[in-house]
Design an enzyme around this catalytic site. Structure first.
Site, PDB file in Angstrom:
ATOM      1  N   VAL A 125      -0.744   5.020   4.738  1.00  0.00           N
ATOM      2  CA  VAL A 125      -1.794   4.838   5.742  1.00  0.00           C
ATOM      3  C   VAL A 125      -2.060   6.180   6.391  1.00  0.00           C
ATOM      4  O   VAL A 125      -1.154   6.828   6.917  1.00  0.00           O
ATOM      5  CB  VAL A 125      -1.384   3.801   6.807  1.00  0.00           C
ATOM      6  CG1 VAL A 125      -2.338   3.836   7.990  1.00  0.00           C
ATOM      7  CG2 VAL A 125      -1.350   2.409   6.208  1.00  0.00           C
ATOM      8  N   ASP A 126      -3.325   6.593   6.304  1.00  0.00           N
ATOM      9  CA  ASP A 126      -3.741   7.854   6.927  1.00  0.00           C
ATOM     10  C   ASP A 126      -4.604   7.495   8.134  1.00  0.00           C
ATOM     11  O   ASP A 126      -4.106   7.323   9.236  1.00  0.00           O
ATOM     12  CB  ASP A 126      -4.481   8.682   5.866  1.00  0.00           C
ATOM     13  CG  ASP A 126      -4.893  10.055   6.367  1.00  0.00           C
ATOM     14  OD1 ASP A 126      -4.667  10.344   7.543  1.00  0.00           O
ATOM     15  OD2 ASP A 126      -5.440  10.848   5.584  1.00  0.00           O
ATOM     16  N   LEU A 139      -8.204   3.050   7.754  1.00  0.00           N
ATOM     17  CA  LEU A 139      -9.450   2.345   7.419  1.00  0.00           C
ATOM     18  C   LEU A 139      -9.290   1.466   6.176  1.00  0.00           C
ATOM     19  O   LEU A 139      -9.780   0.339   6.129  1.00  0.00           O
ATOM     20  CB  LEU A 139     -10.584   3.354   7.191  1.00  0.00           C
ATOM     21  CG  LEU A 139     -11.068   4.084   8.449  1.00  0.00           C
ATOM     22  CD1 LEU A 139     -12.000   5.229   8.084  1.00  0.00           C
ATOM     23  CD2 LEU A 139     -11.772   3.095   9.382  1.00  0.00           C
ATOM     24  N   THR A 140      -8.592   1.970   5.179  1.00  0.00           N
ATOM     25  CA  THR A 140      -8.449   1.215   3.925  1.00  0.00           C
ATOM     26  C   THR A 140      -7.665  -0.076   4.163  1.00  0.00           C
ATOM     27  O   THR A 140      -8.104  -1.168   3.780  1.00  0.00           O
ATOM     28  CB  THR A 140      -7.729   2.071   2.856  1.00  0.00           C
ATOM     29  OG1 THR A 140      -8.419   3.311   2.726  1.00  0.00           O
ATOM     30  CG2 THR A 140      -7.685   1.361   1.519  1.00  0.00           C
ATOM     31  N   GLU A 192       0.848  -1.195   0.000  1.00  0.00           N
ATOM     32  CA  GLU A 192       0.000   0.000   0.000  1.00  0.00           C
ATOM     33  C   GLU A 192       0.882   1.244   0.000  1.00  0.00           C
ATOM     34  O   GLU A 192       2.002   1.233   0.532  1.00  0.00           O
ATOM     35  CB  GLU A 192      -0.915  -0.070   1.238  1.00  0.00           C
ATOM     36  CG  GLU A 192      -1.760   1.137   1.532  1.00  0.00           C
ATOM     37  CD  GLU A 192      -2.833   1.433   0.493  1.00  0.00           C
ATOM     38  OE1 GLU A 192      -2.494   1.487  -0.701  1.00  0.00           O
ATOM     39  OE2 GLU A 192      -3.997   1.653   0.873  1.00  0.00           O
ATOM     40  N   ASP A 193       0.379   2.311  -0.590  1.00  0.00           N
ATOM     41  CA  ASP A 193       1.173   3.543  -0.647  1.00  0.00           C
ATOM     42  C   ASP A 193       1.266   4.235   0.697  1.00  0.00           C
ATOM     43  O   ASP A 193       2.341   4.554   1.177  1.00  0.00           O
ATOM     44  CB  ASP A 193       0.620   4.500  -1.727  1.00  0.00           C
ATOM     45  CG  ASP A 193      -0.872   4.798  -1.567  1.00  0.00           C
ATOM     46  OD1 ASP A 193      -1.525   4.245  -0.655  1.00  0.00           O
ATOM     47  OD2 ASP A 193      -1.402   5.591  -2.371  1.00  0.00           O
TER      48      ASP A 193
HETATM   49  P1  IMP Z   1      -6.837   5.716   4.984  1.00  0.00           P
HETATM   50  O1  IMP Z   1      -7.913   4.733   4.724  1.00  0.00           O
HETATM   51  O2  IMP Z   1      -7.339   6.975   5.639  1.00  0.00           O
HETATM   52  O3  IMP Z   1      -5.653   5.131   5.718  1.00  0.00           O
HETATM   53  O4  IMP Z   1      -6.338   6.232   3.579  1.00  0.00           O
HETATM   54  C1  IMP Z   1      -5.570   5.477   2.748  1.00  0.00           C
HETATM   55  C2  IMP Z   1      -5.697   5.885   1.299  1.00  0.00           C
HETATM   56  O5  IMP Z   1      -5.988   7.276   1.130  1.00  0.00           O
HETATM   57  C3  IMP Z   1      -4.362   5.657   0.642  1.00  0.00           C
HETATM   58  O6  IMP Z   1      -4.336   4.417   0.025  1.00  0.00           O
HETATM   59  C4  IMP Z   1      -4.262   6.779  -0.349  1.00  0.00           C
HETATM   60  O7  IMP Z   1      -4.748   6.355  -1.589  1.00  0.00           O
HETATM   61  C5  IMP Z   1      -5.142   7.877   0.192  1.00  0.00           C
HETATM   62  N1  IMP Z   1      -4.326   8.884   0.888  1.00  0.00           N
HETATM   63  C6  IMP Z   1      -4.282   9.134   2.215  1.00  0.00           C
HETATM   64  N2  IMP Z   1      -3.441  10.138   2.483  1.00  0.00           N
HETATM   65  C7  IMP Z   1      -2.917  10.527   1.307  1.00  0.00           C
HETATM   66  C8  IMP Z   1      -1.964  11.542   0.928  1.00  0.00           C
HETATM   67  O8  IMP Z   1      -1.399  12.304   1.730  1.00  0.00           O
HETATM   68  N3  IMP Z   1      -1.703  11.636  -0.407  1.00  0.00           N
HETATM   69  C9  IMP Z   1      -2.277  10.844  -1.343  1.00  0.00           C
HETATM   70  N4  IMP Z   1      -3.154   9.883  -1.027  1.00  0.00           N
HETATM   71  C10 IMP Z   1      -3.483   9.724   0.283  1.00  0.00           C
END
Ligand code: IMP
Length: 191
Positions: free
Chosen positions: A105-106, A109-110, A102-103
């Site tokens: 994690v924010d 959730l994903t 995965e690129d």
């Molecule tokens: P999460 O579910 O909030 O952890 O978000 C994960 C997904 O959101 C990643 O797979 C990215 O595709 C996208 N994402 C979250 N933060 C960024 C960022 O700073 N730049 C680009 N994509 C992001």
């Protein structure tokens, strides 16, 4: 160094740092899976495609690649919270050793959703390899191989995008907050 695009505030991870860290991650993975027949690298599109390509080419153990795409963000930088699979794996993963690539994690959730979904398909094992994790409060998430911890800002480059822009920069850079704060719209599309 070339001039930064005006949308960008600063470089957060340089090309050299990425290259060096991928070598270290690959050595760790080779070590951990030395006795496995093969592993399946599952790249999450679109964001992980560059990281996945570099990691896979650095790995000196038998592996195959497959891809999934999920939708949760659109043009905005705010998570909708809902994750949906929009492209699934080509092959079953039962009894296989899987590493989700995965690129970033924010909120987590994903990745949580994907780990949970793939565990249901009874792989022999499942681990995760993430290029970058944001330094913020998030749900409990399983990250086994981590490239970098970065500040809680929106970043682009090396696969990461903002509304599909800046994705193919060779480094990871912070997007200026005024860019996403003024143009956020709310549609969703696979990223
Ligand atoms: P999460 O579910 O909030 O952890 O978000 C994960 C997904 O959101 C990643 O797979 C990215 O595709 C996208 N994402 C979250 N933060 C960024 C960022 O700073 N730049 C680009 N994509 C992001």
């Amino acid at each position: 160094m070339r001039n930064l695009h005006p949308d960008l505030a600063r470089v957060i991870i340089t090309e050299d740092e990425i290259r060096a860290r991928i070598k270290e991650l690959a050595r760790q993975i080779e070590n951990d899976y030395a006795s496995a027949d093969r592993i399946i690298l599952v790249g999450i599109l679109k964001g992980a495609f560059i990281f996945m390509a570099d990691l896979a080419r650095e790995l000196n153990i038998p592996h195959i690649v497959d891809f999934m795409a999920v939708s949760s963000y659109g043009k905005t930088t705010v998570s909708s919270g809902a994750v949906r699979v929009v492209l699934d794996l080509r092959e079953p993963i039962e009894n296989e050793h899987v590493i989700l690539v995965e690129d970033i994690v924010d909120t987590g959730l994903t990745l949580n959703y994907l780990v949970h979904t793939l565990k249901g398909r009874r792989p022999a094992s499942i681990r995760t390899c993430v290029l970058a994790i944001k330094d913020r409060l998030r749900v409990d998430v399983q990250v086994d191989y981590l490239g970098f911890e970065i500040p809680d800002v929106w970043v682009v480059g090396y696969g990461l995008d903002y509304a599909d822009t800046h994705r193919t920069l060779p480094f990871v850079a912070e997007l200026k907050p005024e860019i996403y704060q003024t143009t956020a719209s709310g549609n969703t599309s696979p990223d």
